[in-house]
Write a protein that holds these residues in place. Structure first.
Motif, PDB file in Angstrom:
ATOM      1  N   THR A 121       0.817  -1.216   0.000  1.00 52.51           N
ATOM      2  CA  THR A 121       0.000   0.000   0.000  1.00 52.51           C
ATOM      3  C   THR A 121       0.849   1.264   0.000  1.00 52.51           C
ATOM      4  O   THR A 121       0.336   2.363   0.218  1.00 52.51           O
ATOM      5  CB  THR A 121      -0.929   0.037   1.231  1.00 52.51           C
ATOM      6  N   GLU A 122       2.153   1.110  -0.226  1.00 47.27           N
ATOM      7  CA  GLU A 122       3.086   2.235  -0.230  1.00 47.27           C
ATOM      8  C   GLU A 122       3.005   3.039   1.070  1.00 47.27           C
ATOM      9  O   GLU A 122       2.989   4.270   1.077  1.00 47.27           O
ATOM     10  CB  GLU A 122       2.840   3.134  -1.456  1.00 47.27           C
ATOM     11  N   GLY A 123       2.903   2.309   2.168  1.00 52.75           N
ATOM     12  CA  GLY A 123       2.970   2.940   3.482  1.00 52.75           C
ATOM     13  C   GLY A 123       1.648   3.277   4.120  1.00 52.75           C
ATOM     14  O   GLY A 123       1.624   3.885   5.201  1.00 52.75           O
ATOM     15  N   ASP A 124       0.524   2.884   3.511  1.00 50.72           N
ATOM     16  CA  ASP A 124      -0.765   3.248   4.119  1.00 50.72           C
ATOM     17  C   ASP A 124      -1.204   2.269   5.206  1.00 50.72           C
ATOM     18  O   ASP A 124      -2.145   2.537   5.932  1.00 50.72           O
ATOM     19  CB  ASP A 124      -1.871   3.357   3.065  1.00 50.72           C
ATOM     20  N   TRP A 232      14.297 -18.608  20.588  1.00 53.19           N
ATOM     21  CA  TRP A 232      14.290 -17.443  19.716  1.00 53.19           C
ATOM     22  C   TRP A 232      14.882 -16.224  20.445  1.00 53.19           C
ATOM     23  O   TRP A 232      15.707 -15.499  19.896  1.00 53.19           O
ATOM     24  CB  TRP A 232      12.865 -17.133  19.256  1.00 53.19           C
ATOM     25  N   GLU A 233      14.453 -16.023  21.679  1.00 54.56           N
ATOM     26  CA  GLU A 233      14.944 -14.878  22.445  1.00 54.56           C
ATOM     27  C   GLU A 233      16.440 -15.009  22.709  1.00 54.56           C
ATOM     28  O   GLU A 233      17.180 -14.024  22.651  1.00 54.56           O
ATOM     29  CB  GLU A 233      14.177 -14.756  23.760  1.00 54.56           C
ATOM     30  N   GLU A 234      16.884 -16.234  22.970  1.00 44.90           N
ATOM     31  CA  GLU A 234      18.316 -16.456  23.198  1.00 44.90           C
ATOM     32  C   GLU A 234      19.127 -16.172  21.936  1.00 44.90           C
ATOM     33  O   GLU A 234      20.194 -15.563  21.986  1.00 44.90           O
ATOM     34  CB  GLU A 234      18.557 -17.898  23.645  1.00 44.90           C
ATOM     35  N   ALA A 235      18.584 -16.610  20.788  1.00 37.11           N
ATOM     36  CA  ALA A 235      19.327 -16.475  19.532  1.00 37.11           C
ATOM     37  C   ALA A 235      19.248 -15.067  18.952  1.00 37.11           C
ATOM     38  O   ALA A 235      20.226 -14.550  18.407  1.00 37.11           O
ATOM     39  CB  ALA A 235      18.793 -17.478  18.504  1.00 37.11           C
ATOM     40  N   MET A 236      18.087 -14.428  19.066  1.00 34.40           N
ATOM     41  CA  MET A 236      17.856 -13.150  18.381  1.00 34.40           C
ATOM     42  C   MET A 236      17.916 -11.928  19.308  1.00 34.40           C
ATOM     43  O   MET A 236      17.938 -10.798  18.844  1.00 34.40           O
ATOM     44  CB  MET A 236      16.488 -13.173  17.681  1.00 34.40           C
ATOM     45  N   GLY A 237      17.896 -12.160  20.620  1.00 31.72           N
ATOM     46  CA  GLY A 237      17.981 -11.045  21.560  1.00 31.72           C
ATOM     47  C   GLY A 237      16.671 -10.331  21.805  1.00 31.72           C
ATOM     48  O   GLY A 237      16.627  -9.356  22.560  1.00 31.72           O
ATOM     49  N   GLU A 238      15.604 -10.773  21.193  1.00 34.98           N
ATOM     50  CA  GLU A 238      14.273 -10.186  21.386  1.00 34.98           C
ATOM     51  C   GLU A 238      13.240 -11.306  21.370  1.00 34.98           C
ATOM     52  O   GLU A 238      13.453 -12.362  20.768  1.00 34.98           O
ATOM     53  CB  GLU A 238      13.936  -9.191  20.267  1.00 34.98           C
ATOM     54  N   GLU A 239      12.095 -11.042  22.014  1.00 36.40           N
ATOM     55  CA  GLU A 239      11.021 -12.025  21.976  1.00 36.40           C
ATOM     56  C   GLU A 239      10.425 -12.136  20.582  1.00 36.40           C
ATOM     57  O   GLU A 239      10.440 -11.185  19.803  1.00 36.40           O
ATOM     58  CB  GLU A 239       9.918 -11.639  22.970  1.00 36.40           C
ATOM     59  N   MET A 240       9.925 -13.318  20.280  1.00 35.51           N
ATOM     60  CA  MET A 240       9.248 -13.528  19.014  1.00 35.51           C
ATOM     61  C   MET A 240       7.945 -12.732  18.997  1.00 35.51           C
ATOM     62  O   MET A 240       7.322 -12.536  20.029  1.00 35.51           O
ATOM     63  CB  MET A 240       8.936 -15.024  18.851  1.00 35.51           C
ATOM     64  N   VAL A 241       7.557 -12.280  17.830  1.00 34.07           N
ATOM     65  CA  VAL A 241       6.292 -11.563  17.667  1.00 34.07           C
ATOM     66  C   VAL A 241       5.393 -12.359  16.731  1.00 34.07           C
ATOM     67  O   VAL A 241       5.819 -12.740  15.636  1.00 34.07           O
ATOM     68  CB  VAL A 241       6.516 -10.148  17.082  1.00 34.07           C
ATOM     69  N   THR A 242       4.169 -12.608  17.157  1.00 34.62           N
ATOM     70  CA  THR A 242       3.229 -13.334  16.310  1.00 34.62           C
ATOM     71  C   THR A 242       2.243 -12.392  15.634  1.00 34.62           C
ATOM     72  O   THR A 242       2.068 -12.422  14.420  1.00 34.62           O
ATOM     73  CB  THR A 242       2.453 -14.390  17.128  1.00 34.62           C
ATOM     74  N   GLY A 243       1.581 -11.564  16.427  1.00 37.85           N
ATOM     75  CA  GLY A 243       0.518 -10.733  15.864  1.00 37.85           C
ATOM     76  C   GLY A 243       0.696  -9.259  16.151  1.00 37.85           C
ATOM     77  O   GLY A 243       1.241  -8.870  17.188  1.00 37.85           O
ATOM     78  N   VAL A 244       0.225  -8.429  15.222  1.00 37.63           N
ATOM     79  CA  VAL A 244       0.252  -6.983  15.411  1.00 37.63           C
ATOM     80  C   VAL A 244      -1.122  -6.408  15.064  1.00 37.63           C
ATOM     81  O   VAL A 244      -1.916  -7.031  14.358  1.00 37.63           O
ATOM     82  CB  VAL A 244       1.319  -6.297  14.532  1.00 37.63           C
ATOM     83  N   THR A 245      -1.374  -5.237  15.583  1.00 34.90           N
ATOM     84  CA  THR A 245      -2.579  -4.491  15.227  1.00 34.90           C
ATOM     85  C   THR A 245      -2.161  -3.399  14.262  1.00 34.90           C
ATOM     86  O   THR A 245      -1.213  -2.655  14.530  1.00 34.90           O
ATOM     87  CB  THR A 245      -3.225  -3.857  16.466  1.00 34.90           C
ATOM     88  N   VAL A 246      -2.839  -3.328  13.115  1.00 34.78           N
ATOM     89  CA  VAL A 246      -2.513  -2.323  12.112  1.00 34.78           C
ATOM     90  C   VAL A 246      -3.704  -1.391  11.893  1.00 34.78           C
ATOM     91  O   VAL A 246      -4.834  -1.709  12.249  1.00 34.78           O
ATOM     92  CB  VAL A 246      -2.117  -2.972  10.759  1.00 34.78           C
ATOM     93  N   ALA A 247      -3.420  -0.253  11.303  1.00 31.59           N
ATOM     94  CA  ALA A 247      -4.468   0.692  10.920  1.00 31.59           C
ATOM     95  C   ALA A 247      -4.088   1.301   9.584  1.00 31.59           C
ATOM     96  O   ALA A 247      -2.914   1.297   9.196  1.00 31.59           O
ATOM     97  CB  ALA A 247      -4.624   1.789  11.976  1.00 31.59           C
ATOM     98  N   ARG A 248      -5.081   1.814   8.891  1.00 33.90           N
ATOM     99  CA  ARG A 248      -4.779   2.586   7.694  1.00 33.90           C
ATOM    100  C   ARG A 248      -4.196   3.932   8.129  1.00 33.90           C
ATOM    101  O   ARG A 248      -4.768   4.605   8.990  1.00 33.90           O
ATOM    102  CB  ARG A 248      -6.030   2.784   6.842  1.00 33.90           C
ATOM    103  N   LYS A 249      -3.065   4.295   7.561  1.00 34.23           N
ATOM    104  CA  LYS A 249      -2.391   5.532   7.960  1.00 34.23           C
ATOM    105  C   LYS A 249      -3.291   6.742   7.753  1.00 34.23           C
ATOM    106  O   LYS A 249      -3.325   7.655   8.585  1.00 34.23           O
ATOM    107  CB  LYS A 249      -1.103   5.693   7.155  1.00 34.23           C
ATOM    108  N   SER A 250      -4.051   6.737   6.651  1.00 36.10           N
ATOM    109  CA  SER A 250      -4.949   7.849   6.379  1.00 36.10           C
ATOM    110  C   SER A 250      -6.018   7.967   7.460  1.00 36.10           C
ATOM    111  O   SER A 250      -6.370   9.068   7.893  1.00 36.10           O
ATOM    112  CB  SER A 250      -5.610   7.676   5.008  1.00 36.10           C
ATOM    113  N   PHE A 251      -6.512   6.831   7.942  1.00 36.19           N
ATOM    114  CA  PHE A 251      -7.510   6.844   9.012  1.00 36.19           C
ATOM    115  C   PHE A 251      -6.882   7.330  10.320  1.00 36.19           C
ATOM    116  O   PHE A 251      -7.473   8.145  11.038  1.00 36.19           O
ATOM    117  CB  PHE A 251      -8.099   5.444   9.199  1.00 36.19           C
ATOM    118  N   ALA A 252      -5.694   6.831  10.638  1.00 35.86           N
ATOM    119  CA  ALA A 252      -5.020   7.215  11.883  1.00 35.86           C
ATOM    120  C   ALA A 252      -4.701   8.705  11.896  1.00 35.86           C
ATOM    121  O   ALA A 252      -4.791   9.365  12.933  1.00 35.86           O
ATOM    122  CB  ALA A 252      -3.750   6.399  12.067  1.00 35.86           C
ATOM    123  N   SER A 253      -4.326   9.251  10.742  1.00 36.90           N
ATOM    124  CA  SER A 253      -4.013  10.688  10.660  1.00 36.90           C
ATOM    125  C   SER A 253      -5.252  11.539  10.868  1.00 36.90           C
ATOM    126  O   SER A 253      -5.197  12.603  11.495  1.00 36.90           O
ATOM    127  CB  SER A 253      -3.393  11.005   9.291  1.00 36.90           C
TER     128      SER A 253
END
Length: 346
Positions: A121-124, A232-253
């Motif tokens: 979406t080119e950043g949306d 994963w945390e031992e190897a990568m230094g951060e916890e694994m991430v499974t899910g995220v919440t996203v929004a349309r940038k135009s809506f958030a703005s």
């Protein structure tokens, strides 16, 4: 005609009376008109319609954290400033077109898919929170398996090729120098993996919650051999991430106050679900995410439900996406998102 002094006074008196009468009439009409317009404005004006926010999520761990939020909105027991409309889908492919057509404003999705949509979406499409950390486990009745190294020389079953479980396991095998020492066999979905384990308990599979709890409930001989978040945390230094919440940038703005409110309610819901899984299990069943309340309640602790926002979200998610990129650039859409992918205004 002869004009007398008395007539002159009379004429001036009549003229003055006429002027006063006209002035009073004009003032009264003006007052009446102004009052009428004000009353008309008060009676005829309508408040602006509340913003309607369309939220889409998946039947799985990424939705478990907001079940209390959904329940409160649908029962009217939560004060919110907008109209939230929640829809829960079986597949991410059902949500993607709605985001692209701007029919969905906020969505809860796999982390790597959020990155892919950001590029598409080119950043949306932007990330506003991390909602779920690692939920993947190695499950088997084989008591010799305690670490990634114990998988050497064995066959491991996973869900569909080209998805997060493959990228995660391959990254961990590569880190331990076992890329060519483990055979991977793919199934289309988690229910197939559960069937494999029930037919042959000594089989080894990578399963996400809540399927781990479900399959162990059906065969108590099965074990959570490895919680993949730990290596994963031992190897990568951060916890694994499974899910995220996203929004349309135009809506958030356009509606930053809505994003702020949503994240606040999401955080409250996550805290409630984690603190009282047995109560929240009823909501999970009502929403058709999991069919059994006992399994729902028991699976919640293993789902690593969180609400990470701002800089904490950016740190956790960027490390995870970089790790996936190093394993397979296509996993994140070809390149790692830049800073504008992360919503830091909360």
């Amino acid at each position: 005609m002869r004009v007398t002094k008395g007539n002159t006074y009379l004429r001036w008196a009549l003229i003055v009376c006429a002027l006063i009468t006209g002035l009073v009439t004009t003032l009264c009409v003006g007052c009446s008109t102004t009052s009428g317009n004000s009353e008309s404005t008060r009676q005829g004006s309508t408040p602006p319609a509340p913003v309607s926010v369309h939220v889409a999520s998946l039947k799985g761990p990424t939705t478990l954290g907001i079940v209390d939020f959904i329940h409160n909105v649908r029962t009217g027991s939560s004060e919110v400033s907008v109209d939230y409309e929640f829809e829960i889908y079986g597949l991410a492919d059902e949500i993607v077109p709605k985001l692209l057509r701007e029919e969905t404003d906020i969505a809860l999705l796999p982390a790597n898919l959020a990155s892919i949509l950001y590029q598409r979406t080119e950043g949306d499409i932007i990330a506003i929170s991390v909602n779920t950390l690692g939920v993947l486990h190695v499950v088997s009745a084989d008591t010799s398996i305690h670490s990634i190294n114990d998988l050497s020389g064995k066959k491991v079953f996973l869900t569909g090729k080209g998805t997060t479980p493959e990228f995660v396991l391959k990254a961990l095998l590569e880190h331990e120098g076992l890329s060519d020492a483990v055979t991977l066999e793919f199934k289309s979905e988690a229910t197939e993996l559960a069937a494999v384990l029930l037919a042959d308990p000594n089989a080894i599979a990578v399963l996400p919650e809540p399927y781990v709890t479900s399959v162990i409930a059906q065969n108590p001989a099965l074990l959570r051999c490895i919680d993949l978040n730990e290596p994963w945390e031992e190897a990568m230094g951060e916890e694994m991430v499974t899910g995220v919440t996203v929004a349309r940038k135009s809506f958030a703005s356009e509606h930053p106050e809505v994003i702020a409110e949503f994240l606040s309610k999401q955080a409250e819901s996550v805290a409630t679900v984690n603190a009282n899984p047995h109560k929240s299990a009823g909501y999970i069943v009502e929403l058709g995410i999991i069919s059994n309340e006992v399994i729902a309640a028991e699976s919640i602790p293993g789902c690593n439900l969180v609400c990470l926002t701002g800089n904490e979200m950016e740190s956790s998610l960027s490390h995870y996406l970089n790790a996936l990129f190093n394993q397979s650039p296509d996993a994140v859409g070809g390149f790692v998102p830049t800073e504008d992918f992360y919503y830091l205004s909360s």
